[in-house]
Design a protein around this motif. Structure first.
Motif, PDB file in Angstrom:
ATOM      1  N   TRP A  21     -33.610 -16.052 -15.149  1.00  0.00           N
ATOM      2  CA  TRP A  21     -32.569 -17.079 -15.020  1.00  0.00           C
ATOM      3  C   TRP A  21     -32.797 -17.922 -13.763  1.00  0.00           C
ATOM      4  CZ3 TRP A  21     -29.178 -19.220 -18.137  1.00  0.00           C
ATOM      5  CH2 TRP A  21     -28.141 -19.987 -17.595  1.00  0.00           C
ATOM      6  N   GLN A  25     -33.461 -22.032 -13.617  1.00  0.00           N
ATOM      7  CA  GLN A  25     -32.638 -22.993 -12.881  1.00  0.00           C
ATOM      8  C   GLN A  25     -33.477 -23.847 -11.936  1.00  0.00           C
ATOM      9  OE1 GLN A  25     -29.388 -23.347 -13.893  1.00  0.00           O
ATOM     10  NE2 GLN A  25     -30.283 -21.876 -15.333  1.00  0.00           N
ATOM     11  N   THR A  28     -35.166 -26.426 -14.092  1.00  0.00           N
ATOM     12  CA  THR A  28     -34.272 -27.408 -14.699  1.00  0.00           C
ATOM     13  C   THR A  28     -33.830 -28.445 -13.678  1.00  0.00           C
ATOM     14  OG1 THR A  28     -33.465 -25.703 -16.207  1.00  0.00           O
ATOM     15  CG2 THR A  28     -32.169 -27.708 -16.058  1.00  0.00           C
ATOM     16  N   GLN A  55     -28.333 -21.049 -21.687  1.00  0.00           N
ATOM     17  CA  GLN A  55     -28.504 -22.471 -21.384  1.00  0.00           C
ATOM     18  C   GLN A  55     -29.233 -23.183 -22.512  1.00  0.00           C
ATOM     19  OE1 GLN A  55     -29.645 -23.886 -17.337  1.00  0.00           O
ATOM     20  NE2 GLN A  55     -31.477 -24.658 -18.349  1.00  0.00           N
ATOM     21  N   TRP A  66     -27.719 -30.289 -19.805  1.00  0.00           N
ATOM     22  CA  TRP A  66     -27.860 -28.859 -20.080  1.00  0.00           C
ATOM     23  C   TRP A  66     -26.536 -28.121 -19.990  1.00  0.00           C
ATOM     24  CZ3 TRP A  66     -27.846 -25.728 -15.395  1.00  0.00           C
ATOM     25  CH2 TRP A  66     -28.099 -26.427 -14.226  1.00  0.00           C
ATOM     26  N   ALA A  68     -24.349 -24.861 -20.123  1.00  0.00           N
ATOM     27  CA  ALA A  68     -24.714 -23.505 -19.715  1.00  0.00           C
ATOM     28  C   ALA A  68     -23.473 -22.650 -19.507  1.00  0.00           C
ATOM     29  CB  ALA A  68     -25.545 -23.537 -18.430  1.00  0.00           C
ATOM     30  N   SER A  93     -22.443 -31.706 -12.351  1.00  0.00           N
ATOM     31  CA  SER A  93     -22.073 -30.522 -13.108  1.00  0.00           C
ATOM     32  C   SER A  93     -20.589 -30.596 -13.412  1.00  0.00           C
ATOM     33  CB  SER A  93     -22.379 -29.257 -12.296  1.00  0.00           C
ATOM     34  OG  SER A  93     -22.163 -28.101 -13.080  1.00  0.00           O
TER      35      SER A  93
END
Length: 342
Positions: A21, A25, A28, A55, A66, A68, A93
Motif C-alpha cells: 500500500w 501511494q 500514485t 484503490q 483515484w 480509495a 483529496s
C-alpha cells in the motif's frame, strides 16, 4: 467504460499488505513516508501487521482520479523526497468518511467529511487521518493545468475547502459521480472530463484566493454552464424558473445563456423539463411510504408542474406511459382510471 487500475490489499498475504500500500501511494502521488495508525475498537479478528486498503485509479487525460478506502495512516513528504522526485502536481483529496489533519510548518488544519484537502508535490507536508477507516476521492492535476499565477495557486495549499457549497460542491459532485460509476463514459471521453475537472479546480482555487482565473472563453463557458445547471437543479420546484430568471440570477443575458446550452446541443427549457421529469419519475418509483401516499398530481406540482394535465402530457411524451402506469403498473393504472371494470 474508462480504463481503471484496481488494487486491494486483501489480495496479498497479510505480511505484505502495508508495504504494498505504501509503495502504491508513492507511485500514485509522489514519494512519501507512510506510517500506520492504530484502529479504534476491537481488532481481535485482525493480525497486528494486517492493513486494509482499496484503490481504483483512472486517467482523464493529464488528470488522474483515484477513489480509495483505507485504514488510518500518516503521510509525510520531506524536502529530501521532493529533491528525489517532484512531478509538479497539485493533489486534492475529497474526504467522504473519517477525519484528518495536515501540518505545513507551523500551520495545521483539520479536515472532516465533505472537505477538500489540498497539497502540492513541490512542498513538504505531514498529513494524518483519525483512528477510523477513511474514504476519499483523490485528484492529481499538473500545476500547469491550473490557470492561475503560481503565487496565487500556492495560497490554496493547506487550506480546508468545502465540498458542500459553491464551486467546491460542483467539483465534489462531479468527482463522487465519477467514483460511483465510470460505466457511462468511453475512453474517448476521458480528456474532455479531465478538462472539466481542471476548469473546476481552477475556479475553486480562484474563488478561494479571490483571484481572477486566466481561463479561456471556452473554459469560462464550461464552468459557468456547470454553475447554471446546479442552480437549475436547486430551483426545480419553482414554477417561475425560466431562462429570464436564470440569466438574471447569474448576471448574464438570455441570449448568452442560450448559447451556453447550445454548445451542448441543449435548450434551457429542455434541460429544466428533463430534470423535473427525472425527479418526478424517481419519486413515483420510490417505495418510501410517504411518497407512495402522495398523490400523483402533488408530485408533479412539487417538481414544477402545477397543472396535472400538463404534467401527465409531458411525462407521457418523455417516458411513453402516463405517471400512473409508472407508479402502479399497467393493470392497476387502468383499474384506477376506470378503463377496467371494478
Amino acid at each position: 467504460m474508462l480504463h481503471e487500475f484496481v488494487f486491494r490489499t486483501v489480495d496479498l498475504p497479510v505480511s505484505d499488505r502495508f508495504e504494498a500500500w505504501a509503495e502504491l501511494q508513492s507511485r500514485t502521488h509522489a514519494p512519501m513516508r507512510l506510517t500506520r495508525i492504530a484502529l479504534d475498537g476491537d481488532r481481535a479478528d485482525r493480525a497486528p501487521e494486517d492493513y486494509h486498503g482499496h484503490q481504483r485509479v483512472f486517467g482523464l487525460g493529464d488528470v488522474t482520479v483515484w477513489p480509495a478506502a483505507f485504514d488510518p495512516i500518516a503521510f509525510r513528504r520531506t524536502p529530501k523526497l521532493i529533491r528525489q522526485s517532484d512531478p509538479e502536481t497539485f493533489h486534492l483529496s475529497l474526504l467522504l468518511r473519517g477525519e484528518g489533519a495536515a501540518s505545513w510548518g507551523r500551520e495545521q488544519v483539520a479536515y472532516a467529511a465533505q472537505d477538500f484537502h489540498v497539497s502540492c508535490s513541490s512542498m513538504a507536508f505531514d498529513v494524518r487521518t483519525g483512528t477510523e477507516p477513511v474514504r476519499t476521492v483523490g485528484v492529481e492535476i499538473p500545476r500547469s493545468l491550473v490557470a492561475l499565477p503560481a503565487h496565487k495557486a500556492d495560497q490554496v495549499i493547506g487550506s480546508r475547502l468545502s465540498g458542500r457549497t459553491g464551486m467546491g460542491a460542483l467539483l465534489a459532485q462531479l468527482l463522487t459521480q465519477l467514483a460511483a460509476d465510470t460505466g457511462p463514459y468511453e475512453p474517448s471521453d476521458a480528456p474532455r472530463l479531465g478538462t472539466v475537472v481542471a476548469d473546476l479546480v481552477t475556479a475553486l482555487f480562484a474563488h478561494t484566493v479571490d483571484a481572477k482565473p486566466r481561463l479561456t472563453p471556452e473554459a469560462h463557458g464550461r464552468t459557468l454552464t456547470l454553475t447554471v445547471k446546479a442552480f437549475i437543479r436547486r430551483h426545480l420546484h419553482d414554477p417561475g424558473l425560466t431562462p429570464t430568471t436564470i440569466a438574471a440570477a447569474h448576471h448574464i443575458s438570455r441570449s448568452y445563456l442560450h448559447r451556453l446550452f447550445q454548445t451542448e446541443g441543449l435548450t434551457v427549457a429542455a434541460y429544466i423539463r428533463e430534470q423535473r421529469l427525472r425527479n418526478a419519475y424517481r419519486d413515483l418509483t420510490d417505495p418510501d411510504p410517504v411518497l407512495r401516499a402522495t398523490p400523483i398530481h402533488a408530485i408533479g406540482a412539487r417538481w414544477g408542474f402545477p397543472r396535472a394535465a400538463e404534467f401527465s402530457r409531458a411525462f407521457r411524451t418523455a417516458y411513453g406511459v402516463p405517471p400512473s402506469e409508472v407508479r402502479y403498473g399497467t393493470s392497476a393504472a387502468r383499474y384506477e382510471s376506470g378503463l377496467v371494470a371494478k
